[in-house]
Design an enzyme around this catalytic site. Structure first.
Site, PDB file in Angstrom:
ATOM      1  N   ALA A  38      15.002  -6.359   4.981  1.00  0.00           N
ATOM      2  CA  ALA A  38      14.226  -6.968   6.063  1.00  0.00           C
ATOM      3  C   ALA A  38      14.541  -8.458   6.113  1.00  0.00           C
ATOM      4  CB  ALA A  38      12.749  -6.761   5.799  1.00  0.00           C
TER       5      ALA A  38
ATOM      6  N   GLY B  58      14.970  -2.367   3.383  1.00  0.00           N
ATOM      7  CA  GLY B  58      14.842  -1.702   4.679  1.00  0.00           C
ATOM      8  C   GLY B  58      16.122  -0.998   5.094  1.00  0.00           C
TER       9      GLY B  58
ATOM     10  N   GLU C 116      16.026   2.274   3.411  1.00  0.00           N
ATOM     11  CA  GLU C 116      14.974   3.102   4.013  1.00  0.00           C
ATOM     12  C   GLU C 116      15.445   3.700   5.334  1.00  0.00           C
ATOM     13  OE1 GLU C 116      12.020  -0.209   3.296  1.00  0.00           O
ATOM     14  OE2 GLU C 116      10.748   1.548   2.969  1.00  0.00           O
TER      15      GLU C 116
ATOM     16  N   GLU D  84      12.451  -4.445  -3.315  1.00  0.00           N
ATOM     17  CA  GLU D  84      11.201  -5.084  -2.863  1.00  0.00           C
ATOM     18  C   GLU D  84      10.308  -5.549  -3.996  1.00  0.00           C
ATOM     19  OE1 GLU D  84      12.542  -2.443  -1.584  1.00  0.00           O
ATOM     20  OE2 GLU D  84      12.481  -2.535   0.611  1.00  0.00           O
TER      21      GLU D  84
END
Ligand code: NAI
Length: 734
Positions: free
Chosen positions: A71, A117, A120, A142
């Site tokens: 992200a 991300g 993911e 994260e």
């Protein structure tokens, strides 16, 4: 909206019915997921669903170097409320959920970093194909930022790779290379870089035709056990209870993210994906708003900034190219430096020591590190042999003539260092001379140098192959290009580099001194050894200060302590306890006599045993029991107060460098962001008041540094908009 307004995603149709969805964030070297990502993705998904000619989709990066790095953290750091962060996660989850449920199969084609991300996103696809390139790395880092995966990772990863592997990846943030990712079941196929797209398209079309067999289940004993555990609630409870216990033992409750990860994964497995996703967003939002996450993200940004810092104040100054390195001294440090220089910096090394025995020991040590990498299959035996052949050993200075940089790691002895400097000046006439001294003033080493402008300090930490920091030390006379060159080489060796000005103990050794003194002082006052160590570990240091003294060596700590005392006077005076320990032949772990008991019979797993004979030696009984907070603050405040003095005197170039140096070099608790962020968080005024209270109670050594007192009255901070500037004391004294 038209495509010009959504430039991050591009749809390319192919004749075979498999479209490419290209992620290519404009103007950035790597892809990150921004606030508009969910919206962009939804529009593309509408288009894909509508278009009858598209039967399957391959998600691929438009960047040559990576898939998606995660992200956009700048965006995260602007989110001020848990609600805003939760909503961002919700909308991202919704877009990814559509991919996961799409009738048209999606396959991620992954080359380079596929993190956070990015992974993911790949997890939401029905298939994943990766390149065998060593830059290909998959992971969910994260947790290292005080967060949890907020785009479905906590739910999809355990369902794909099993509970144990998923927890391991999420709780450590560990990254997998292609081979490990395949073995864990995270990806379906590894291919060579040039055929990535073709292979992914074929995979997607096979999925479309229902021609991909279910992946063969892993039938190892461990895998079966894991399945049995994960599928029944009782088994799961066992796994989670154990993980929670281990996590709390490691984090001491200082890091909320790992516990939230466990909670969300457990709830998701018990209550289903939908509910799991909701809880994931909730926890993600709450974690974004925690101070721990803010500090960890701060460290991430600071480290990134340092990657771009040349180390020279004038940005036009360039490093000179270095093709070959000389290392003097094949001891613990020299051998470690030789290793990072060949393995990471890809530089051939000429390694010099006094005799064959020392050289042999050094080469054996380097070889041992490389063997470890071969054993863990991170390196091939052929690559190990090639790297070993890049390190050539010598007892004289042959082969030094054309060397551009020589790093010395001989004994910590001023006369010896001055002598080898003179030798290098004649053997390698144009080389930069870098000293790895840990405590000797660099200006003294350079005193008789013919070219003091080419003398610099490169202070590595032990063990060199593991410790991330390099502290570069410059004197008034070091030329900026020399600094820039040392910084550039340090970065190539894989280090995070800070540049500090010369002075006794530079930055790191100087702030460690009063911290260790205070720990010894506490013991001398009758505070139990284990209480002191436990208090600082609870505060967030990886090991307690007394354990650290034993590891470094009581003799070495005492030597540095004396240098600092001589330089800075009473506030740095080591407690007499240290001399008493030395007089009793206690050098710490190396001679198995220190604050703790060593020896084979004490190797039992678990607790170290305190050596109770220390107390009568110091003439005390260990019957004092101050609170853990008081013990931790006495040591930690000595540390941060000295850091402020380094800032004030211009030893540090910035508070950022001081934070990173303390966290990466000395293990200052990362969730506190470093000494300067810690002071800002506690509040300059209240920290100053605490120091004043300790000064009244324990002695003048706690007097707050003049800068702190001034900042408290002016309302300044180290990182806020109204900032203190480094080096005020230095400028005033000029
Ligand atoms: P060590 O004792 O393991 O190695 C020193 C090596 O230098 C020995 O192999 C010795 O034979 C060699 N040597 C002595 N005179 C020499 C000469 N004239 N030419 C070539 N080689 C010579 O010491 P270690 O621990 O590797 O430390 C080296 C330097 O690094 C010291 O200045 C120390 O203060 C510094 N340092 C040590 C750290 C540590 O944790 N051990 C951390 C940071 C810096």
């Amino acid at each position: 909206m038209n495509d010009a307004l959504r430039p991050g995603l591009r749809l390319e149709r192919r004749v075979d019915g498999c479209a490419l969805l290209v992620i290519d964030v404009p103007g950035e070297p790597v892809n990150t997921l921004s606030a508009s990502f969910a919206d962009e993705m939804s529009h593309k998904l509408d288009e894909i669903e509508r278009d009858e000619s598209i039967a399957a989709v391959v998600l691929v990066s438009g960047k040559p170097e990576g898939f998606v790095a995660g992200a956009d953290l700048k965006l995260l750091s602007t989110l001020t409320t848990a609600n805003a962060a939760r909503e961002l996660s919700r909308s991202g989850q919704a877009a990814l959920d559509r991919i996961a449920k799409s009738r048209k199969p999606f396959v991620a084609a992954i080359h380079g970093a596929c993190l956070g991300g990015g992974l993911e996103l790949a997890l939401a696809c029905q298939g994943r194909v990766v390149t065998s390139d060593e830059r290909t790395k998959l992971g969910l880092p994260e947790v290292q930022l005080g967060l949890l995966p907020g785009l479905g990772g906590t739910q999809r990863l355990p369902r794909l790779v099993g509970l144990q592997t998923a927890l391991d990846l999420m709780l450590t943030g560990r990254q997998l290379d292609a081979r490990r990712a395949l073995r864990s079941g995270l990806v379906d196929e590894i291919v060579a870089r040039p055929v990535l797209e073709t292979a992914a398209v074929e995979h997607a079309l096979r999925l479309k035709n229902g021609a991909v067999p279910e992946r063969a289940p892993a039938f190892s004993k461990a895998a079966l056990l894991e399945l049995a555990l994960a599928r029944n609630p009782l088994g799961r409870k066992l796994v989670f209870d154990r993980a929670r216990k281990e996590t709390l033992a490691k984090t001491r409750g200082n890091y909320p993210a790992p516990i939230r990860i466990l909670e969300v994964v457990e709830a998701g497995l018990a209550k289903g994906l939908e509910r799991g996703l909701e809880l994931e967003s909730q926890a993600f939002g709450e974690l974004v708003a925690t101070p721990e996450s803010r500090e960890l993200i701060g460290i991430f940004f600071a480290t990134n900034e340092l990657k771009k810092d040349t180390g020279a104040d004038d940005p036009s100054v360039r490093p000179v190219p270095v093709h070959k390195l000389g290392v003097l001294g094949a001891g613990l440090m020299g051998a470690g430096i030789a290793y990072v220089s060949t393995a990471f910096a890809k530089l051939p090394v000429r390694l010099k020591d006094r005799d064959e025995a020392s050289l042999g020991k050094g080469l054996a040590y380097t070889r041992q590190i490389l063997d470890g990498r071969v054993r863990s299959r991170r390196m091939s035996p052929a690559e190990r042999d090639r790297l070993m052949s890049e390190i050539t050993a010598t007892k004289d200075y042959s082969g030094f003539q054309d060397i551009e940089l020589v790093i010395e790691a001989v004994f910590e002895d001023l006369t010896l260092k001055q002598r080898v400097l003179a030798e290098v000046e004649s053997a390698a006439p144009s080389a930069i001379f870098a000293s790895n001294t840990s405590s000797l003033p660099l200006s003294r080493i350079a005193e008789q140098a013919a070219h003091p402008e080419r003398v610099v300090g490169m202070h590595y930490f032990s063990p060199v192959e593991k410790m991330p920091l390099l502290e570069i030390v410059v004197t008034e006379r070091t030329a900026p290009w020399v600094t820039a060159t040392a910084v550039a080489v340090g970065k190539r060796q894989g280090k995070t580099v800070i540049v500090v000005h010369d002075g006794p103990g530079f930055y790191t050794s100087r702030i460690l001194g009063p911290y260790l003194n205070e720990a010894a002082q506490l013991v001398a006052e009758g505070v139990p050894i284990e209480l002191v160590d436990r208090a600082l570990v609870d505060f967030g240091f990886p090991v307690g200060p007394l354990t650290l003294i034993d590891e470094v060596g009581i003799d070495v700590a005492s030597k540095v302590g004396k240098i600092l005392h001589y330089a800075f006077g009473a506030r740095m005076q080591p407690p007499p306890a240290v001399e008493k320990l030395l007089a009793d032949e206690r050098k710490g772990r190396k001679n198995q006599r220190g604050f703790y008991v060593y020896g084979d019979d004490k190797k039992k797993k678990g607790k170290k045993e305190v050596d109770a004979s220390v107390y009568p030696l110091l003439g005390v009984r260990p019957d004092q029991e101050p609170s853990s907070v008081e013990v931790a603050e006495r040591c930690a405040l000595m540390f941060v107060n000295e850091a402020v003095r380094c800032f004030e005197e211009g030893i540090l170039r910035s508070a950022r460098d001081g934070d990173i140096g303390a966290v990466m070099g000395l293990g200052f608790p990362p969730f506190r962001g470093g000494p300067f962020r810690y002071i800002d968080a506690v509040g300059v005024a209240s920290l100053t008041a605490k120091l004043e209270a300790f000064a009244r109670k324990c002695g003048e050594r706690f007097e707050p540094s003049p800068l702190l007192v001034r900042m408290a009255s002016e309302g300044k901070t180290f990182h806020g908009p109204e900032r203190a500037t480094p080096g005020e004391a230095r400028r005033n004294s000029m």
